[in-house]
Design an enzyme around this catalytic site. Structure first.
Site, PDB file in Angstrom:
ATOM      1  NE  ARG A  79     -10.334  -1.470   4.498  1.00 16.76           N
ATOM      2  CZ  ARG A  79     -11.040  -1.882   5.582  1.00 16.76           C
ATOM      3  NH1 ARG A  79     -11.889  -2.507   5.762  1.00 16.76           N
ATOM      4  NH2 ARG A  79     -10.260  -1.027   6.692  1.00 16.76           N
TER       5      ARG A  79
ATOM      6  CE  LYS B  59      -6.511   9.144   7.630  1.00 13.29           C
ATOM      7  NZ  LYS B  59      -6.971   7.765   8.693  1.00 13.29           N
TER       8      LYS B  59
ATOM      9  CD  GLU C   1      -6.749   5.178   2.339  1.00 15.68           C
ATOM     10  OE1 GLU C   1      -5.611   4.917   2.772  1.00 15.68           O
ATOM     11  OE2 GLU C   1      -7.699   5.517   3.390  1.00 15.68           O
TER      12      GLU C   1
ATOM     13  CG  ASP D  65      -9.856   7.530   6.992  1.00 16.56           C
ATOM     14  OD1 ASP D  65      -8.860   7.600   6.394  1.00 16.56           O
ATOM     15  OD2 ASP D  65      -9.947   7.658   8.295  1.00 16.56           O
TER      16      ASP D  65
ATOM     17  CE  LYS E 231      -3.047   2.598   3.086  1.00 18.30           C
ATOM     18  NZ  LYS E 231      -3.550   2.747   4.328  1.00 18.30           N
TER      19      LYS E 231
ATOM     20  CG  ASP F 132      -5.737   8.219   4.118  1.00 23.18           C
ATOM     21  OD1 ASP F 132      -6.497   8.821   3.752  1.00 23.18           O
ATOM     22  OD2 ASP F 132      -5.736   7.407   5.237  1.00 23.18           O
TER      23      ASP F 132
ATOM     24  CG  ASP G  45      -1.987   5.540   5.002  1.00 24.03           C
ATOM     25  OD1 ASP G  45      -1.771   4.643   5.735  1.00 24.03           O
ATOM     26  OD2 ASP G  45      -3.083   5.557   4.314  1.00 24.03           O
TER      27      ASP G  45
END
EC number: 3.4.11.23
Length: 427
Positions: free
Chosen positions: A281, A207, A279, A277, A195, A200, A218
């Site tokens: 996956r 967030k 995202e 949020d 990933k 993010d 991230d």
């Protein structure tokens, strides 16, 4: 240049004047670390952090007892993202020195890459840095392809395109092939999927500042698997391995994806977005589909995927998920050999069905009825692994990054996990 502070090792306790449990003492010759045989590497790392805190920025590791592992433990605690530090290393044999040099080159790359500001490290820059690192250690045994922007949509990478389209910086898929055999028909032993969310914001499920301020990190999963492949190559990896990095920003704009959107993947799965949020996956799914298509013996994905894993384990362990007990055991054995902290969390068949949607086959997040967030996230990913019950490991990288310093780590990235994955690849 200031004179180096000598750091020596002793198996004798410190003089009583330093306290009953003193781990280091100071004398005219320098600083002595007092090892007790219980957790010597941890003691060295914590002492190094204290030495750095004293403002000592130039040290010489001197005397007997130093090896690659102990030198590395010192550096893990001594290194920090701000300021410069110099270490004069002790004399080591050629094998030990090469191992230390490889750790310094590759794991420091991982830490520095994760610590880089998002403004400097977008999706394209992350992919190119990964290519440069692997090419540096593998030379002409590497080929790669970078797919970005609208080409992702045209080729069916709808998760990655959907998440990344809200940013002016195009989403990117890096597909890298390390093939030491030179045979284009050689079977692929392993696929690594990372990933690479370079920032993010949470998207429209935005967030709070307290949870967004570290989100340059991230992409820690992508950096970790890249470093793991590079490190495995330095340890003599002689099998074909493919690396897939799913790189994007998750930002808010008029073109960003929205709650209620439905993503159709190349394997036919339809996913309703109920939390922008969640995202990570969504982008990993594309990489896992590609990995499964290679028919490898082993698939490992790594991601800073859930806050739930951090709630369970803090920043002290990486969370491990797998349906394959034997493979999970091998990973944990590798972690023990490399002195890196992993902890297995539950993943059962029922977690795969805890993502119900009224409009699609899957929801991208669990509901209040199914609060095991890290396990349901792993369950979601399993829908994109063709043979998910065998040969697949999911690592939720909860130990990748620390927002604040602790007794053994500075603030920032740790590099943990690189050696464990490399160990497994070369076992």
């Amino acid at each position: 240049m200031t004179e180096a502070m000598k750091i020596t090792l002793s198996t004798q306790p410190a003089d009583a004047r330093w306290g009953e449990k003193a781990t280091y003492s100071i004398n005219n010759d320098g600083i002595t670390l007092h090892l007790n045989g219980a957790d010597d590497l941890g003691l060295i790392q914590r002492a190094a952090r204290k030495i750095d805190g004293l403002g000592i920025k130039h040290v010489q590791l001197s005397g007997e007892g130093w090896d690659a592992d102990r030198c590395w433990a010192f550096w893990q605690g001594y290194k920090a993202p701000k300021g410069t530090r110099k270490v004069e290393w002790p004399d080591l044999d050629d094998v030990q020195r090469q191992e230390l040099d490889n750790r310094l080159m590759i794991i420091d790359w991982v830490r520095d890459t994760i610590n880089a500001p998002a403004e400097e490290l977008g999706p394209s820059q992350l992919a190119q840095r990964a290519v440069d690192l692997i090419s540096n250690v593998a030379g002409d045994r590497v080929t790669y392809r970078i797919t970005k922007g609208e080409d992702l949509r045209d080729q069916g990478y709808m998760g990655l395109h959907t998440v990344g389209r809200g940013s002016e910086r195009s989403p990117v898929l890096l597909a890298l092939d390390y093939n030491p055999t030179g045979d284009k028909e050689a079977p692929v032993y392993a696929c690594l999927v990372g990933k690479g969310i370079t920032f993010d914001s949470g998207g429209y499920s935005i967030k709070q500042t307290a949870f967004m301020d570290s989100m340059k990190s991230d992409m820690g999963g992508a950096a970790t698997v890249t470093g793991a492949l590079a490190f495995a190559i330095t340890r003599g990896l002689n099998k074909r391995v493919k690396l897939f990095l799913c790189c994007a920003d998750n930002l808010i704009s008029g073109n960003a994806f929205k709650l209620g959107d439905i993503i159709t993947y190349r394997n036919g799965k339809k996913v309703e977005v109920m939390n922008t949020d969640a995202e990570g996956r969504l982008v990993l799914a594309d990489g896992l589909i590609d990995a499964s298509a290679q028919k490898p013996e082993l698939i490992i994905d790594a991601a800073t995927l859930t806050g739930a894993a951090k709630t369970a384990l803090g920043n002290d362990y990486h969370a491990l998920f797998s349906f394959d007990d034997a493979l999970a055991g091998r990973l944990l054995a590798s972690a023990a050999q490399e002195n890196e902290p992993f902890w297995r969390l539950p993943l059962a068949e029922f977690h795969r069905s805890q993502l119900p949607s009224n409009f699609a086959e899957l929801n991208n997040t669990g509901s209040a009825a199914y609060p095991a967030g890290a396990s349901t996230a792993a369950g979601f990913l399993s829908h994109f692994v063709e043979n998910y019950q065998q040969g697949w490991l999911h690592i939720d990288c909860s130990a990748t990054y620390r927002k604040a310093p602790v007794e053994q780590w500075s603030a920032g990235a740790t590099g943990l996990g690189v050696r464990t994955i490399a160990n497994l690849l070369t076992a």
